[in-house]
Scaffold this active site. Structure first.
Site, short mmCIF file in Angstrom:
data_model
loop_
_atom_site.label_atom_id
_atom_site.label_comp_id
_atom_site.label_asym_id
_atom_site.label_seq_id
_atom_site.Cartn_x
_atom_site.Cartn_y
_atom_site.Cartn_z
N GLN A 173 4.43 16.71 -38.20
CA GLN A 173 3.02 16.93 -38.57
C GLN A 173 2.10 16.95 -37.37
O GLN A 173 0.95 17.39 -37.45
CB GLN A 173 2.55 15.81 -39.52
CG GLN A 173 3.19 15.88 -40.88
CD GLN A 173 3.18 14.54 -41.59
OE1 GLN A 173 2.34 14.30 -42.44
NE2 GLN A 173 4.10 13.66 -41.24
N ASP A 209 -5.09 12.15 -39.35
CA ASP A 209 -5.33 11.35 -40.55
C ASP A 209 -6.67 11.65 -41.22
O ASP A 209 -6.87 11.33 -42.38
CB ASP A 209 -5.29 9.86 -40.21
CG ASP A 209 -4.00 9.46 -39.50
OD1 ASP A 209 -2.99 10.16 -39.67
OD2 ASP A 209 -4.01 8.45 -38.77
O1 F6P Z 1 -2.80 8.32 -36.41
C1 F6P Z 1 -1.91 9.38 -36.32
C2 F6P Z 1 -0.52 8.97 -36.73
O2 F6P Z 1 0.33 10.09 -36.65
C3 F6P Z 1 -0.43 8.32 -38.10
O3 F6P Z 1 -0.52 9.23 -39.16
C4 F6P Z 1 0.89 7.60 -38.00
O4 F6P Z 1 0.93 6.49 -38.86
C5 F6P Z 1 0.90 7.14 -36.56
O5 F6P Z 1 -0.02 7.97 -35.85
C6 F6P Z 1 2.25 7.23 -35.90
O6 F6P Z 1 2.16 6.69 -34.62
P1 F6P Z 1 3.31 6.84 -33.51
O7 F6P Z 1 3.19 8.23 -32.95
O8 F6P Z 1 3.01 5.79 -32.53
O9 F6P Z 1 4.62 6.67 -34.22
#
Ligand code: F6P
Length: 365
Positions: A291, A143
């Site tokens: 990503q 991020d």
């Molecule tokens: O902080 C990194 C991130 O990939 C964010 O961009 C996204 O909102 C979140 O983590 C997703 O989290 P999880 O892997 O728990 O779904």
């Protein structure tokens, strides 16, 4: 100068991202080759510190991992040892178990803990530092939302994926005269959308920091059609919202220290646009965890290596409680007390926003 460090422990916490292995490798190699420290890794982030789940790290165990995404130490984004779920008398309760971790560090004779993570992981690192644990931190997150450092590692690898996706959407959008929406991650910061939008030549970039007016997006699509470009590419950050509206929450992960998972704005935008536009089909792609996966970009291999080596220099200099940072392309450091909760979002005067506007990109405002 340096105190008598013999052994360092290493953990990766929070959501994974490309570059973690490159940091693990750089810390291990610098520690062993330059200073003769012993290195161990804790598996599954702070959970491994609690369970004393360790793995020795040497030159062989970090060989061949520079480019690989993920983390050879595994990770967890749920385990806050200051508020940790345990079972007592058949009941699940949350309590502070950080003393267990401190005891485990003593038991293993670990002199310094190197913590690699984002805001949540770094908050615990600060709390361990407050308890007297010698901690050094490395900033991670796709991020790029930590204010103390110009760039977190992982961000540019995610940008490569998002940019590639936008390029691929272009050819199919053009063939069918469609409006293609790409939803990208980033939580409440629009850096991934902004940078990939510029690199992938999106026509519309929607950021959490600039609430959008759907009529402005419709006008842009019409304008492009009238000028002979009857297709439109929109990149939307997961934290974007319409003017006067709210973010779209995909799910609440109740046992996570940061429970809100954003997601869904791309599909909402698609169905809202369908009500207003009849001459184009609209499709939405949610890029999601692609990503965070795959190989580490060239930029992140270099940045992660610099961060890992710099973290060991902080240990050698006895600068505990600090996080390594990138400032004006130099490795610096900042105390964890000044790092936590300092989230960096896109400021409206940001040069990148101005540049995108100069070349006609719409922010929907
Ligand atoms: O902080 C990194 C991130 O990939 C964010 O961009 C996204 O909102 C979140 O983590 C997703 O989290 P999880 O892997 O728990 O779904």
């Amino acid at each position: 100068m340096a105190d008598k460090v013999k052994k360092i422990g290493l953990l990766t916490g929070g959501g994974d991202c490309p570059g973690l292995n490159a940091v693990i490798r750089a810390v291990t190699r610098t520690a062993i080759l330059k200073y003769g420290y012993e290195v161990i890794g804790y598996k599954y982030g702070y959970k491994g510190l609690y369970n004393n789940d360790i793995v020795p790290l040497d030159l062989n165990s970090v060989s061949g991992i520079l480019h690989k995404g993920g983390t050879i130490l595994y990770s967890s984004n749920k385990d806050n040892l200051f508020n940790y779920q345990v079972e007592e008398n058949g009941e699940k309760i949350c309590k502070d178990v950080s003393d267990v971790a401190v005891e485990n560090l003593k038991k293993e004779k670990v002199d310094v803990l190197v913590v690699i993570g984002g805001d949540g992981t770094l908050t615990s690192a600060r709390d361990f530092a407050r308890k007297g644990v010698k901690v050094v931190a490395v900033p991670k997150t796709i991020d790029n939302d930590l204010a103390a450092t110009e760039t977190t590692f992982g961000h540019y690898s995610a940008l490569d994926v998002a940019t590639d996706a936008l390029e691929r959407l272009h050819t199919t959008a053009e063939s069918h005269h469609r409006v293609m929406i790409l939803e990208v991650m980033g939580r409440n910061a629009g850096w991934i959308a902004l940078r990939s939008g510029i690199a992938g030549s999106a026509d519309v970039i929607l950021l959490p920091e600039i609430p959008y007016d759907i009529n402005k997006i419709v006008a842009k699509i019409k304008d492009r059609g009238e000028s002979g470009r009857p297709f439109t590419i929109i990149v939307v950050a997961e934290g974007a919202k319409p003017k006067g509206g709210n973010v779209v929450v995909q799910k609440i992960v109740s046992d996570s220290p940061d429970p809100i998972r954003l997601g869904g704005i791309g599909n909402k935008l698609a169905s809202d646009l369908e009500q207003l536009i009849s001459n184009h089909e609209i499709r939405c792609t949610v890029l999601g965890h692609l990503q965070r996966g795959g190989d580490t970009s060239t930029y992140d291999r270099i940045l992660s290596t610099r961060y890992g080596a710099a973290a060991v220099e902080l240990i050698h200099e006895g600068r505990y409680g600090n996080m390594v940072c990138l400032n004006s392309d130099k490795m610096t450091f900042e105390h964890l007390e000044n790092v936590i909760g300092q989230i960096k979002t896109v400021d409206l005067d940001n040069e990148l926003v101005k540049t995108a506007r100069s070349i006609g990109t719409s922010f929907g405002d």
